[in-house]
Write an enzyme that holds these catalytic residues in place. Structure first.
Site, short mmCIF file in Angstrom:
data_model
loop_
_atom_site.label_atom_id
_atom_site.label_comp_id
_atom_site.label_asym_id
_atom_site.label_seq_id
_atom_site.Cartn_x
_atom_site.Cartn_y
_atom_site.Cartn_z
N ARG A 111 0.87 -1.21 0.12
CA ARG A 111 0.11 0.04 0.00
C ARG A 111 0.86 1.15 0.01
O ARG A 111 1.60 1.49 0.87
CB ARG A 111 -1.06 0.11 1.27
CG ARG A 111 -1.77 1.32 1.39
CD ARG A 111 -2.82 1.11 2.15
NE ARG A 111 -3.81 0.48 1.78
CZ ARG A 111 -5.37 0.46 2.13
NH1 ARG A 111 -5.42 0.81 3.38
NH2 ARG A 111 -5.98 -0.23 1.58
N HIS A 138 -7.30 1.16 -6.79
CA HIS A 138 -7.17 0.14 -5.74
C HIS A 138 -7.93 -1.21 -6.46
O HIS A 138 -8.93 -1.52 -6.28
CB HIS A 138 -8.34 0.48 -4.73
CG HIS A 138 -8.30 -0.08 -3.35
ND1 HIS A 138 -7.27 -1.10 -2.80
CD2 HIS A 138 -9.01 -0.08 -2.14
CE1 HIS A 138 -7.24 -1.68 -1.91
NE2 HIS A 138 -8.30 -0.88 -1.32
N GLN A 141 -9.59 -3.93 -4.44
CA GLN A 141 -10.92 -3.76 -3.84
C GLN A 141 -12.03 -3.75 -4.90
O GLN A 141 -13.07 -4.56 -4.64
CB GLN A 141 -10.96 -2.42 -3.38
CG GLN A 141 -12.25 -1.88 -3.04
CD GLN A 141 -12.79 -2.36 -1.79
OE1 GLN A 141 -12.05 -2.44 -0.74
NE2 GLN A 141 -13.89 -2.91 -1.75
N ASP A 229 -17.79 6.24 -1.87
CA ASP A 229 -16.23 6.14 -0.95
C ASP A 229 -16.41 7.20 -0.15
O ASP A 229 -17.07 8.39 -0.25
CB ASP A 229 -15.21 5.71 -1.99
CG ASP A 229 -13.82 5.48 -0.93
OD1 ASP A 229 -14.09 5.17 0.29
OD2 ASP A 229 -12.84 5.45 -1.67
N CYS A 268 -16.42 0.60 -0.13
CA CYS A 268 -15.20 -0.18 0.09
C CYS A 268 -14.88 -0.23 1.68
O CYS A 268 -14.12 -1.10 2.07
CB CYS A 268 -14.12 0.27 -0.65
SG CYS A 268 -13.50 1.93 -0.22
N ARG A 296 -12.89 -9.52 -0.06
CA ARG A 296 -11.62 -9.03 -0.17
C ARG A 296 -10.58 -10.29 -0.06
O ARG A 296 -9.65 -10.51 -0.68
CB ARG A 296 -11.12 -8.00 0.93
CG ARG A 296 -11.82 -6.62 0.64
CD ARG A 296 -11.41 -5.94 -0.69
NE ARG A 296 -9.87 -5.82 -0.73
CZ ARG A 296 -9.39 -4.85 -0.14
NH1 ARG A 296 -10.00 -3.88 0.59
NH2 ARG A 296 -7.94 -4.81 -0.36
N1 CP Z 1 -11.36 -1.15 1.81
C1 CP Z 1 -9.84 -0.93 2.32
O1 CP Z 1 -9.08 -1.16 1.56
O2 CP Z 1 -9.74 -1.01 3.61
P1 CP Z 1 -8.60 -0.66 4.39
O3 CP Z 1 -7.96 0.75 4.19
O4 CP Z 1 -8.68 -0.92 5.96
O5 CP Z 1 -7.27 -1.56 4.05
N1 NVA Z 2 -10.23 6.26 -1.35
C1 NVA Z 2 -10.10 5.78 0.00
C2 NVA Z 2 -10.11 4.10 0.07
C3 NVA Z 2 -9.69 3.55 1.23
C4 NVA Z 2 -9.65 2.05 1.32
C5 NVA Z 2 -8.41 6.27 0.36
O1 NVA Z 2 -7.61 6.23 -0.30
O2 NVA Z 2 -8.30 6.51 1.79
#
Ligand code: CP
Ligand code: NVA
Length: 309
Positions: A111, A138, A141, A229, A268, A296
């Site tokens: 990440r 992402h 997701q 989101d 998500c 997931r």
């Molecule tokens: N949806 C998602 O990726 O959640 P997290 O940020 O908790 O990993």
């Molecule tokens: N759009 C959000 C998704 C989190 C899973 C972010 O990037 O924070």
């Protein structure tokens, strides 16, 4: 492996536009098989003797835990580490990190704060690299989201998916997916928070059906699924401006009433109730967010299987 296209290099899972449609479908088919097999008590261990590093430059609940559990359930070992606890956090280059990790582990999921970190890691590593979210996309997701849609409503091809809210990283992966899986993606968002114009042009030129509008009604009318989101993603530092701009895009009961009667709602997570979605909708009968979160785990098993077997 039936259903998967031939791949000669390390099988990285970076973005849905980087993998052909048949391969993505094969990954989801495998993920669905693994979900049923696990529920029936069948244990497949294709990751025996494999180790996966899970690196996080930003917080995570779902991605972190579901990848860790997926690796373990497939018989492998995982190492979860915050980038701040690595030399990466004090300036060691991404390239050097990639080369060293490639000597220890069989795959790396990351990440990353910046998408460039992901692509550089993948370019320098000799093992598969998986995108566990960047500022731009992402894909894991949205693989889980498609699995969830199909669990409830059958094939996503020719369906209408409506997004109301920020044109962010998750929305970008939905745009990739619309082209790859052949559904219509309508996104309602304020002008300044629209998805990248080049991304929309790419999808449209490749036959994707994308509608970008500032009208929630135009996006949601007759849709099979409504998605949103958070208004403030990790790394956004203009929260007050975003909350103001995005207020008209909140998914509430009135918005859900514009979609088909049997439409589902997805998010998500993490969610801010009564910002991007009302509690009534996310905790209501049309919401499938807990199955979406569970998927997931299953979707990432399909991805790990493809990357590593
Ligand atoms: N949806 C998602 O990726 O959640 P997290 O940020 O908790 O990993
Ligand atoms: N759009 C959000 C998704 C989190 C899973 C972010 O990037 O924070």
């Amino acid at each position: 492996m039936p259903g998967f296209g031939a791949v000669t290099e390390a099988r990285s899972f970076l973005d849905l536009d980087a993998i052909d449609a048949a391969t993505l479908r094969g990954i989801l088919d495998k993920a669905t098989d693994l979900r049923s097999a696990w529920a029936q008590g069948v244990r497949e261990r294709p990751l025996t003797d494999k180790t996966v590093a899970l690196i996080f430059e930003k917080p995570s609940t779902r991605t972190r835990i579901s990848f860790d559990v997926a690796v373990r359930q497939l018989g492998g070992e995982s190492i979860v580490v915050s980038a701040q606890d690595m030399q990466l956090g004090r300036g060691e280059t991404v390239a050097d990190t990639a080369k060293v990790l490639s000597r220890y582990v069989d795959a790396i999921a990351i990440r990353a704060l910046k998408h460039g970190t992901l692509t550089e890691l993948a370019a320098e590593a000799t093992v598969p690299v998986i995108n566990g979210l960047t500022d731009r996309s992402h894909p894991c997701q949205v693989m889980a989201d498609i699995m969830t849609y199909e669990q409830y409503k059958g094939p996503i091809k020719d369906a209408v998916i409506a997004w109301s809210g920020d044109g962010n990283n998750v929305a970008a992966s939905w745009i990739h997916a619309a082209q790859r899986f052949g559904f219509t993606f309508r996104i309602a968002c304020p002008e300044t928070l629209r998805p990248d114009a080049d991304l929309v042009r790419w999808a449209e030129s490749a036959g994707g059906k994308i509608v970008v509008t500032d009208s929630v009604a135009d996006a949601v009318n007759g849709a099979d699924c409504v998605v949103t989101d958070t208004w403030v993603s990790m790394g956004n530092n203009d929260a007050a401006v975003r909350r103001k701009l995005l207020k008209p895009y909140q998914v509430n009961a009135d918005i859900m009433a514009m979609a088909k009667k049997d439409a589902i709602f997805m998010h998500c997570l993490p969610a801010s109730r009564d910002e991007e979605v009302t509690a009534e909708v996310i905790d209501g009968p049309q919401s499938v967010v807990w199955d979406e979160a569970e998927n997931r785990l299953h979707a990432q098993k399909g991805i790990l299987y493809w990357c590593l077997s």
